[in-house]
Write an enzyme that holds these catalytic residues in place. Structure first.
Site, PDB file in Angstrom:
ATOM      1  N   GLU A 101     -24.329   3.876  32.969  1.00 35.89           N
ATOM      2  CA  GLU A 101     -23.074   3.409  32.407  1.00 35.89           C
ATOM      3  C   GLU A 101     -22.332   4.591  31.788  1.00 35.89           C
ATOM      4  O   GLU A 101     -22.924   5.301  30.974  1.00 35.89           O
ATOM      5  CB  GLU A 101     -23.327   2.341  31.336  1.00 35.89           C
ATOM      6  N   HIS A 119     -20.710  -4.175  31.186  1.00 40.50           N
ATOM      7  CA  HIS A 119     -21.398  -4.448  29.909  1.00 40.50           C
ATOM      8  C   HIS A 119     -20.451  -5.154  28.935  1.00 40.50           C
ATOM      9  O   HIS A 119     -20.187  -4.678  27.831  1.00 40.50           O
ATOM     10  CB  HIS A 119     -21.916  -3.137  29.309  1.00 40.50           C
TER      11      HIS A 119
END
Length: 325
Positions: free
Chosen positions: A260, A279
């Site tokens: 990420e 997320h």
């Protein structure tokens, strides 16, 4: 002289106002990359962290830092060993985002049950095929298997059982006094073998990283879905990609990935039976407001000599040693 609090990323007004009303000086950071925080941390007594990684280099650069509050339920992005070495307290907000993440887990199950990604892809060009030929199911009566029944897992269980009449099976060696709509699994393997939806609700620890891999995926039904709203590192991503490509499981919904921000070349992004997101479990206005306020209260408590409510578990011993009441 007032305490100075660094905000590498903005927090909501609930937290800002709480701190300003109590005389704290807030420093809006120049960025949230490692070098930005190293440059900004000098002279700061506290810091509220959202998605920024707090590395050993950041900790070492801090000359006055006393406390860090993590804006959420996870704290794997903070180097706890480096913080403990410098006697810097780490706080977090474990309950603030529970409702938002639980709602998202239910959304992912609904999305998977209707094969919605494939439906959306097909229906403009072949309306009837998308309507009649893409397989779709109800949640009603299906088995939801939970790995972890903490704040979030417990809320998911309640929503699934009482809202959708799902049968909830759960594995959590630390859970006690579960409500009657949750059936404890005899072992962790039972979750993967029996469930139509497996939903993960555990933190990233040495015991849980890569804990869902080839073995666990091989146990799942070929009609089952994996839901992950916890941490991307919990799942062996390569094993999951193979299981999906070989159609050994029906699909997955992944709010978190191992890398990420995402790698655009990750094959999971382009699979018709996989839903991914950046997320967003805790990224609601309500959860962010609660997290901001929880962090602000925790920092004020600590710097005022009171015992904060939410130290991260590894820091509780250090807090005890400080003798705060």
């Amino acid at each position: 002289m007032s305490y100075k609090i660094l905000l590498p990323q903005p927090i909501l007004e609930s937290g800002r106002e709480y701190l300003l009303e109590r005389g704290y000086e807030l420093l809006d950071g120049s960025g949230f990359e490692e070098e930005d925080i190293i440059r900004d941390i000098k002279g700061c007594d506290a810091m509220i962290v959202r998605t920024a990684k707090i590395t050993k280099r950041v900790i070492e650069a801090a000359d006055r830092l006393k406390v860090i509050a993590r804006h959420g339920a996870g704290f794997d992005g903070v180097d706890l060993d480096a913080a403990a070495e410098k006697r810097i307290m780490i706080l977090y907000a474990p309950r603030s985002n529970s409702e938002s993440v639980a709602e998202l887990a239910i959304f992912y199950m609904l999305y998977c049950s209707r094969n919605f990604k494939l439906v959306q892809k097909l229906y403009k060009d072949d309306y009837r095929f998308a309507k009649f030929n893409v397989e779709k199911h109800e949640l009603n009566g299906k088995i939801l298997g939970l790995v972890g029944v903490g704040n979030i897992g417990g809320l998911v269980a309640r929503k699934a059982a009482l809202g959708f009449d799902m049968k909830v099976l759960a594995y959590d060696p630390y859970a006690a006094g579960l409500p009657d709509y949750i059936t404890p699994a005899a072992c962790r393997e039972e979750i993967f073998a029996k469930s139509d939806y497996v939903s993960l609700h555990v933190p990233a620890t040495p015991d849980t990283v890569n804990s869902v891999g080839e073995k666990e995926l091989a146990m799942m039904k070929n009609t089952a879905f994996l839901i992950n709203t916890s941490r991307g590192t919990i799942v062996d991503e390569e094993a999951l990609i193979r299981a999906l490509q070989e159609k050994r499981i029906a699909g997955a919904a992944l709010d978190v990935l191992r890398q990420e921000p995402i790698d655009p070349a990750n094959p999971l992004l382009n699979m018709d039976n996989v839903l991914t997101a950046p997320h967003i479990g805790a990224a609601t206005r309500e959860a962010s407001a609660r997290s901001s306020l929880t962090c602000a209260v925790g920092i004020d408590d600590f710097l005022s000599g009171r015992r904060p409510e939410f130290p991260v578990p590894p820091m509780k011993k250090m807090l005890d040693e400080m003798g705060l009441n």
